[in-house]
Design a protein around this motif. Structure first.
Motif, PDB file in Angstrom:
ATOM      1  N   ASN A  88      19.601  16.017   0.746  1.00 51.33           N
ATOM      2  CA  ASN A  88      18.771  14.919   1.240  1.00 51.33           C
ATOM      3  C   ASN A  88      17.500  15.447   1.885  1.00 51.33           C
ATOM      4  OD1 ASN A  88      21.620  12.913   1.971  1.00 51.33           O
ATOM      5  ND2 ASN A  88      19.969  12.317   0.604  1.00 51.33           N
ATOM      6  N   LEU A  89      17.611  16.518   2.668  1.00 49.76           N
ATOM      7  CA  LEU A  89      16.427  17.110   3.292  1.00 49.76           C
ATOM      8  C   LEU A  89      15.466  17.639   2.228  1.00 49.76           C
ATOM      9  CD1 LEU A  89      18.049  19.097   6.261  1.00 49.76           C
ATOM     10  CD2 LEU A  89      16.825  16.926   6.380  1.00 49.76           C
ATOM     11  N   ASP A  90      16.013  18.252   1.186  1.00 51.50           N
ATOM     12  CA  ASP A  90      15.185  18.756   0.084  1.00 51.50           C
ATOM     13  C   ASP A  90      14.507  17.607  -0.660  1.00 51.50           C
ATOM     14  OD1 ASP A  90      15.860  21.355   0.673  1.00 51.50           O
ATOM     15  OD2 ASP A  90      17.389  21.535  -0.888  1.00 51.50           O
ATOM     16  N   GLU A  91      15.257  16.497  -0.817  1.00 47.74           N
ATOM     17  CA  GLU A  91      14.702  15.308  -1.468  1.00 47.74           C
ATOM     18  C   GLU A  91      13.493  14.791  -0.702  1.00 47.74           C
ATOM     19  OE1 GLU A  91      16.185  10.753  -2.650  1.00 47.74           O
ATOM     20  OE2 GLU A  91      17.434  12.063  -1.400  1.00 47.74           O
ATOM     21  N   ASN A  92      13.608  14.754   0.609  1.00 52.19           N
ATOM     22  CA  ASN A  92      12.515  14.291   1.449  1.00 52.19           C
ATOM     23  C   ASN A  92      11.309  15.229   1.355  1.00 52.19           C
ATOM     24  OD1 ASN A  92      11.518  12.556   3.801  1.00 52.19           O
ATOM     25  ND2 ASN A  92      11.432  14.591   4.706  1.00 52.19           N
TER      26      ASN A  92
ATOM     27  N   LEU B 210       0.826  -1.218   0.000  1.00 50.93           N
ATOM     28  CA  LEU B 210       0.000   0.000   0.000  1.00 50.93           C
ATOM     29  C   LEU B 210       0.856   1.262   0.000  1.00 50.93           C
ATOM     30  CD1 LEU B 210      -2.568  -1.142   2.722  1.00 50.93           C
ATOM     31  CD2 LEU B 210      -2.936  -1.108   0.258  1.00 50.93           C
ATOM     32  N   SER B 211       2.069   1.170  -0.563  1.00 52.47           N
ATOM     33  CA  SER B 211       2.989   2.314  -0.504  1.00 52.47           C
ATOM     34  C   SER B 211       2.432   3.554  -1.188  1.00 52.47           C
ATOM     35  CB  SER B 211       4.344   1.928  -1.113  1.00 52.47           C
ATOM     36  OG  SER B 211       5.036   1.028  -0.271  1.00 52.47           O
ATOM     37  N   TYR B 212       1.718   3.368  -2.307  1.00 54.42           N
ATOM     38  CA  TYR B 212       1.122   4.546  -2.967  1.00 54.42           C
ATOM     39  C   TYR B 212       0.063   5.200  -2.084  1.00 54.42           C
ATOM     40  CZ  TYR B 212       3.374   4.399  -7.536  1.00 54.42           C
ATOM     41  OH  TYR B 212       4.290   4.469  -8.547  1.00 54.42           O
ATOM     42  N   PRO B 213      -0.911   4.440  -1.564  1.00 57.41           N
ATOM     43  CA  PRO B 213      -1.861   5.061  -0.639  1.00 57.41           C
ATOM     44  C   PRO B 213      -1.187   5.661   0.592  1.00 57.41           C
ATOM     45  CG  PRO B 213      -2.697   2.950  -1.381  1.00 57.41           C
ATOM     46  CD  PRO B 213      -1.296   3.053  -1.882  1.00 57.41           C
ATOM     47  N   LEU B 214      -0.170   4.980   1.133  1.00 64.11           N
ATOM     48  CA  LEU B 214       0.528   5.508   2.299  1.00 64.11           C
ATOM     49  C   LEU B 214       1.166   6.857   1.991  1.00 64.11           C
ATOM     50  CD1 LEU B 214       2.338   2.373   3.816  1.00 64.11           C
ATOM     51  CD2 LEU B 214       0.374   3.588   4.752  1.00 64.11           C
ATOM     52  N   SER B 215       1.718   6.990   0.781  1.00 60.99           N
ATOM     53  CA  SER B 215       2.351   8.258   0.390  1.00 60.99           C
ATOM     54  C   SER B 215       1.331   9.384   0.358  1.00 60.99           C
ATOM     55  CB  SER B 215       3.028   8.113  -0.976  1.00 60.99           C
ATOM     56  OG  SER B 215       4.051   7.138  -0.935  1.00 60.99           O
TER      57      SER B 215
ATOM     58  N   TRP C 121       7.337  14.377  -0.260  1.00 61.36           N
ATOM     59  CA  TRP C 121       6.048  14.517   0.415  1.00 61.36           C
ATOM     60  C   TRP C 121       5.194  15.612  -0.217  1.00 61.36           C
ATOM     61  CZ3 TRP C 121       4.600  10.513   2.765  1.00 61.36           C
ATOM     62  CH2 TRP C 121       5.509   9.711   3.451  1.00 61.36           C
ATOM     63  N   GLU C 122       5.839  16.637  -0.738  1.00 54.62           N
ATOM     64  CA  GLU C 122       5.092  17.703  -1.417  1.00 54.62           C
ATOM     65  C   GLU C 122       4.420  17.171  -2.678  1.00 54.62           C
ATOM     66  OE1 GLU C 122       3.318  21.236  -1.913  1.00 54.62           O
ATOM     67  OE2 GLU C 122       4.562  20.674  -0.183  1.00 54.62           O
ATOM     68  N   SER C 123       5.076  16.236  -3.374  1.00 58.67           N
ATOM     69  CA  SER C 123       4.521  15.677  -4.607  1.00 58.67           C
ATOM     70  C   SER C 123       3.269  14.841  -4.350  1.00 58.67           C
ATOM     71  CB  SER C 123       5.572  14.829  -5.333  1.00 58.67           C
ATOM     72  OG  SER C 123       5.860  13.637  -4.622  1.00 58.67           O
ATOM     73  N   TYR C 124       3.096  14.375  -3.118  1.00 58.06           N
ATOM     74  CA  TYR C 124       1.922  13.571  -2.772  1.00 58.06           C
ATOM     75  C   TYR C 124       0.924  14.346  -1.912  1.00 58.06           C
ATOM     76  CZ  TYR C 124       4.089   9.333  -4.608  1.00 58.06           C
ATOM     77  OH  TYR C 124       4.653   8.382  -5.437  1.00 58.06           O
ATOM     78  N   HIS C 125       1.182  15.638  -1.732  1.00 56.34           N
ATOM     79  CA  HIS C 125       0.312  16.434  -0.859  1.00 56.34           C
ATOM     80  C   HIS C 125      -1.019  16.743  -1.536  1.00 56.34           C
ATOM     81  CE1 HIS C 125      -1.063  19.261   2.099  1.00 56.34           C
ATOM     82  NE2 HIS C 125      -1.104  20.238   1.219  1.00 56.34           N
TER      83      HIS C 125
ATOM     84  N   LEU D 132       8.359   3.792  -1.398  1.00 56.71           N
ATOM     85  CA  LEU D 132       8.448   4.860  -2.396  1.00 56.71           C
ATOM     86  C   LEU D 132       9.218   6.076  -1.882  1.00 56.71           C
ATOM     87  CD1 LEU D 132       4.830   4.856  -3.905  1.00 56.71           C
ATOM     88  CD2 LEU D 132       6.884   3.767  -4.814  1.00 56.71           C
ATOM     89  N   LYS D 133       9.233   6.274  -0.578  1.00 58.46           N
ATOM     90  CA  LYS D 133       9.896   7.454  -0.005  1.00 58.46           C
ATOM     91  C   LYS D 133      11.401   7.362  -0.236  1.00 58.46           C
ATOM     92  CE  LYS D 133      10.282   7.548   4.505  1.00 58.46           C
ATOM     93  NZ  LYS D 133       9.985   7.509   5.953  1.00 58.46           N
ATOM     94  N   PRO D 134      12.122   8.490  -0.151  1.00 58.83           N
ATOM     95  CA  PRO D 134      13.572   8.472  -0.357  1.00 58.83           C
ATOM     96  C   PRO D 134      14.246   7.392   0.486  1.00 58.83           C
ATOM     97  CG  PRO D 134      12.803  10.726  -0.213  1.00 58.83           C
ATOM     98  CD  PRO D 134      11.623   9.858   0.099  1.00 58.83           C
TER      99      PRO D 134
END
Length: 351
Positions: free
Chosen positions: A298-302, A193-198, A306-310, A218-220
């Motif tokens: 790395n912080l920007d990657e993270n 369920l990684s997509y729904p979790l994101s 999350w912004e892409s799935y907001h 899916l997360k970094p």
């Protein structure tokens, strides 16, 4: 009494019993968290841990399918038949609530870790600044050790399966006063369920019914070691999110693998900066400027992930989970995740 009222009434009785149990954390600690629960976890993880995919996720798929099917079949006149439908929903929730608490949920009511270990949770701004500075130095040093420069982001070369296996080694190296949380019987899996979790804003979760630790794949990936250690902490019988961050962090930095150490120190540095900002606006800026460029990447990657799935979906689930935590002995809700910084500052005082 008609049978259709039995389960709904049992739900009310269960809630009262759980509220009563919560008044006796020492009893929960002795008879459940260190008594019944380890036996349940042993059976669950040995039965399902060897299966390469998440049985819990499959069960959720099936339950969601039948739930939607039931709503669809009863969509006409749903509110007209509110009594029958309401009793049906309460009956299913009564079953869910019973198994949730018996199989794992009562761990929410055990003795808090800070009380068991005598860890002071309160800290001053000066203490937080000193601790943040220390965490930044550790994070920077590990980033340079891995990449050979201060400007490259860290990329973890392992598969998720390799990370899950390596994570156990850190738990074997926990300090003596935390040996009760040593991890046995692996059952850690990438979530189906990684997509729904994101979209829900979750990096992972523990399935309380199958005792499988689920990691959002899916997360970094540089986050994966710390997330894995956090979910494993839930499997050891810890309900509190701040305590899982605390145990997971210690397990990751005690791991001999440098990627685990970096994942943990990067994680706590992010929370330290956030806590500084909460205490005094703008206070995190001079500390953020001390970070290596590679760490910032790395912080920007993270953040970008999350912004892409907001969407409004994760806003809803943040509200839902915040209130769920508050109903389960975590009065700070989602804010409890950041409370582990205080636990670490206090733990350093007594170590």
């Amino acid at each position: 009494m008609k049978k259709k009222y039995i389960l709904p009434l049992s739900l009310l009785l269960q809630i009262l019993i759980v509220k009563l149990i919560a008044l006796f954390p020492e009893g929960v600690e002795k008879w459940y968290s260190n008594g019944l629960y380890p036996k349940i976890a042993f059976v669950s993880r040995n039965s399902l841990g060897w299966i390469p995919f998440s049985i819990g996720d499959v069960i959720y798929f099936i339950l969601i399918f039948f739930l939607l099917r039931w709503f669809w079949k009863n969509r006409k006149g749903f509110f007209k038949n509110w009594k029958t439908n309401g009793l049906t929903i309460m009956s299913w929730f009564a079953i869910f609530y019973f198994f949730f608490n018996i199989l794992w949920g009562l761990n929410y009511y055990r003795v808090p870790l800070n009380k068991k270990l005598g860890i002071p949770k309160e800290y001053t701004l000066a203490q937080l600044e000193a601790f943040t500075d220390k965490m930044i130095r550790k994070t920077n040093a590990l980033q340079e050790e891995i990449t050979g420069t201060d400007s490259l982001a860290v990329t973890i070369p392992y598969t998720e399966t390799e990370i899950f296996t390596l994570a156990i080694k850190g738990y074997q190296n926990l300090p003596e006063n935390l040996k009760e949380f040593q991890y046995k019987h692996q059952s850690i899996k990438g979530s189906l369920l990684s997509y729904p979790l994101s979209y829900m804003g979750f990096g992972g979760y523990l399935n309380p019914f199958t005792n499988e630790a689920q990691v959002n794949i899916l997360k970094p990936k540089y986050n994966c070691p710390m997330t894995t250690c956090h979910e494993m902490a839930h499997q050891t019988g810890i309900g509190s999110e701040s305590e899982c961050n605390f145990i997971g962090f210690l397990a990751a930095i005690k791991n001999e693998d440098v990627y685990f150490q970096y994942s943990a120190y990067n994680f706590i540095t992010r929370y330290c900066l956030g806590n500084l900002e909460k205490m005094e606006e703008g206070k995190s800026k001079p500390f953020f400027e001390k970070l290596n460029k590679g760490v910032v990447k790395n912080l920007d990657e993270n953040e970008a992930f999350w912004e892409s799935y907001h969407t409004p979906i994760d806003t809803f689930f943040e509200y839902f989970y915040d209130n769920f935590l508050k109903m389960n002995q975590q009065k700070d809700g989602l804010e409890s995740y950041s409370k582990f910084v205080g636990l670490m500052i206090g733990y350093e005082k007594i170590s």
